[in-house]
Design a protein around this motif. Sequence first.
Motif, PDB file in Angstrom:
ATOM      1  N   GLY A  33      -0.799  50.688  49.208  1.00 38.69           N
ATOM      2  CA  GLY A  33      -0.046  51.417  50.113  1.00 38.69           C
ATOM      3  C   GLY A  33       0.039  52.700  50.023  1.00 38.69           C
ATOM      4  O   GLY A  33       0.718  53.232  51.292  1.00 38.69           O
ATOM      5  N   TYR A  34      -0.181  53.632  49.206  1.00 35.34           N
ATOM      6  CA  TYR A  34      -0.200  54.891  49.013  1.00 35.34           C
ATOM      7  C   TYR A  34      -1.348  55.705  49.131  1.00 35.34           C
ATOM      8  O   TYR A  34      -2.395  55.250  48.531  1.00 35.34           O
ATOM      9  CB  TYR A  34       0.682  55.195  47.631  1.00 35.34           C
ATOM     10  N   LYS A  38       6.852  59.864  47.714  1.00 32.31           N
ATOM     11  CA  LYS A  38       6.617  58.535  47.531  1.00 32.31           C
ATOM     12  C   LYS A  38       7.177  57.905  48.705  1.00 32.31           C
ATOM     13  O   LYS A  38       6.508  56.838  49.437  1.00 32.31           O
ATOM     14  CB  LYS A  38       7.252  58.015  46.165  1.00 32.31           C
ATOM     15  N   ALA A  39       8.200  58.463  49.267  1.00 30.59           N
ATOM     16  CA  ALA A  39       9.075  58.002  50.341  1.00 30.59           C
ATOM     17  C   ALA A  39       8.027  58.218  51.669  1.00 30.59           C
ATOM     18  O   ALA A  39       8.110  57.559  52.638  1.00 30.59           O
ATOM     19  CB  ALA A  39      10.007  58.596  50.679  1.00 30.59           C
ATOM     20  N   ARG A  40       7.153  59.438  51.667  1.00 29.48           N
ATOM     21  CA  ARG A  40       6.266  59.623  52.552  1.00 29.48           C
ATOM     22  C   ARG A  40       4.997  59.065  52.404  1.00 29.48           C
ATOM     23  O   ARG A  40       3.953  59.225  52.893  1.00 29.48           O
ATOM     24  CB  ARG A  40       6.194  61.179  52.789  1.00 29.48           C
ATOM     25  N   GLY A  41       4.801  58.064  51.342  1.00 32.53           N
ATOM     26  CA  GLY A  41       3.598  57.137  51.003  1.00 32.53           C
ATOM     27  C   GLY A  41       2.549  58.048  50.323  1.00 32.53           C
ATOM     28  O   GLY A  41       1.188  57.680  50.112  1.00 32.53           O
ATOM     29  N   GLY A  82      13.092  64.452  42.344  1.00 34.27           N
ATOM     30  CA  GLY A  82      13.316  64.420  43.975  1.00 34.27           C
ATOM     31  C   GLY A  82      12.070  64.730  44.533  1.00 34.27           C
ATOM     32  O   GLY A  82      11.819  64.158  45.604  1.00 34.27           O
ATOM     33  N   THR A  83      11.318  65.631  44.039  1.00 36.99           N
ATOM     34  CA  THR A  83      10.011  65.816  44.830  1.00 36.99           C
ATOM     35  C   THR A  83       8.776  64.734  44.735  1.00 36.99           C
ATOM     36  O   THR A  83       8.278  63.952  45.673  1.00 36.99           O
ATOM     37  CB  THR A  83       9.219  66.901  43.959  1.00 36.99           C
ATOM     38  N   PHE A  84       8.939  63.801  43.416  1.00 41.60           N
ATOM     39  CA  PHE A  84       8.111  62.676  43.115  1.00 41.60           C
ATOM     40  C   PHE A  84       8.732  61.687  44.294  1.00 41.60           C
ATOM     41  O   PHE A  84       7.891  60.947  44.942  1.00 41.60           O
ATOM     42  CB  PHE A  84       8.481  62.339  41.841  1.00 41.60           C
ATOM     43  N   ALA A  85       9.968  61.472  44.342  1.00 39.00           N
ATOM     44  CA  ALA A  85      10.644  60.400  45.288  1.00 39.00           C
ATOM     45  C   ALA A  85      10.255  60.562  46.680  1.00 39.00           C
ATOM     46  O   ALA A  85      10.277  59.672  47.372  1.00 39.00           O
ATOM     47  CB  ALA A  85      11.996  60.501  44.797  1.00 39.00           C
ATOM     48  N   ALA A  86      10.601  61.816  47.011  1.00 33.68           N
ATOM     49  CA  ALA A  86      10.441  62.322  48.485  1.00 33.68           C
ATOM     50  C   ALA A  86       8.871  61.847  48.911  1.00 33.68           C
ATOM     51  O   ALA A  86       8.718  61.649  49.949  1.00 33.68           O
ATOM     52  CB  ALA A  86      10.786  63.767  48.583  1.00 33.68           C
TER      53      ALA A  86
END
Length: 370
Positions: free
Chosen positions: A28-29, A320-323, A314-318
């Motif tokens: 899904g990414y 990932k949240a955007r796919g 934080g950049t990784f997580a953000a």
Amino acid sequence: MSFPSTVLNTFRPDVLAMHAYVVQSAAGYIKLDAMENPFELPAHLQAALGERLGRVALNRYPGARVFDLHQALRTHARIPAEMGLVLGNGSDELISLLSVACARPGAVALAPLPGFVMYEAFARQTGMKFVGVPLTADFELDTAAMVAAVREHGPALTYLAYPNNPTANLWDEVAMQAVVDAVAANGTGLVVIDEAYQPFASRSWFDKLASQPHVLLMRTLSKFGLAGVRLGYMVGRADLIEQVEKVRPPYNVSVLNIEAALFALEHADEFARQAETIKAERERLMAALATMPGAKAYPSQANMVLVRVADAAGTFAALKARGILIKNVSALHPLLANCVRLTVGTPAENDAQIAALAELLREPLPLNAA
């Protein structure tokens, strides 16, 4: 039936203390975390490959067809007949085989850090001592430190990734040569130059091999475009390659690997076209990053870009949240503090990556992060 927990003591203590290599799910990414070629084969080549693989005798062990692959690789890479060639199930297996073949009592493997993690992993798995030599702050070879380490430890194996992973840069040729010469001066030990990212680089060490008989060179078809096929190869002086061949498991490269690799080499022009697109996209990604106050991108000669940000996690997580899935490498080495690694994707994938990063990295880096 239950077993006592003491059965775990069957395993070596150092193995019990290890962590298994974990691949995070990418379902899904937009998958930009593993330096893969993002392009699939054109439909007509997919059909042709599928038909060809369907005719492979899966009921038979790999046979003489492997020698056809040897010859195809020699032709493709212009490997002289007098040089040895050994195949591996990806470059990883070749690194493992080198460690097995060279793990005499007290033997040392040496490499710059940060670097490819499997050099250390396979050295330790075979009982070798591993010595890591930090790169400079700009991720260049610390020539004096490398030469001093070679003289002090007399390594059996000295690894130089060209370009390096995860920093993506090609090291200075003079610095590389100084390390190669230092190993030669010891009178024993091999230099292993890992050119996994050669399809995207402007230079290769290959033409120097003939004059440097203690140097072996590894390449892989993974970055060429066949990461799922798992096929690596190593070349060098024939009598040295022969020793690695002795510890290679029989039939380590499957009939499907062999046939898919032969097919790819027959259509090398398609993969070369893909590499050119990736290189152009890399430059576009680098240019975009240069406009983002919160990013410091380092020079790249691979299909990835190392970027320092204010907050890697934080950049990784953000993202990932955007796919979008990238790699947070900040914990791999102190020099990589707050660094993430971006794979160069397709134009559409890079559009999404650039747009997300531009939104996230609008604020200037703090002085202590740059």
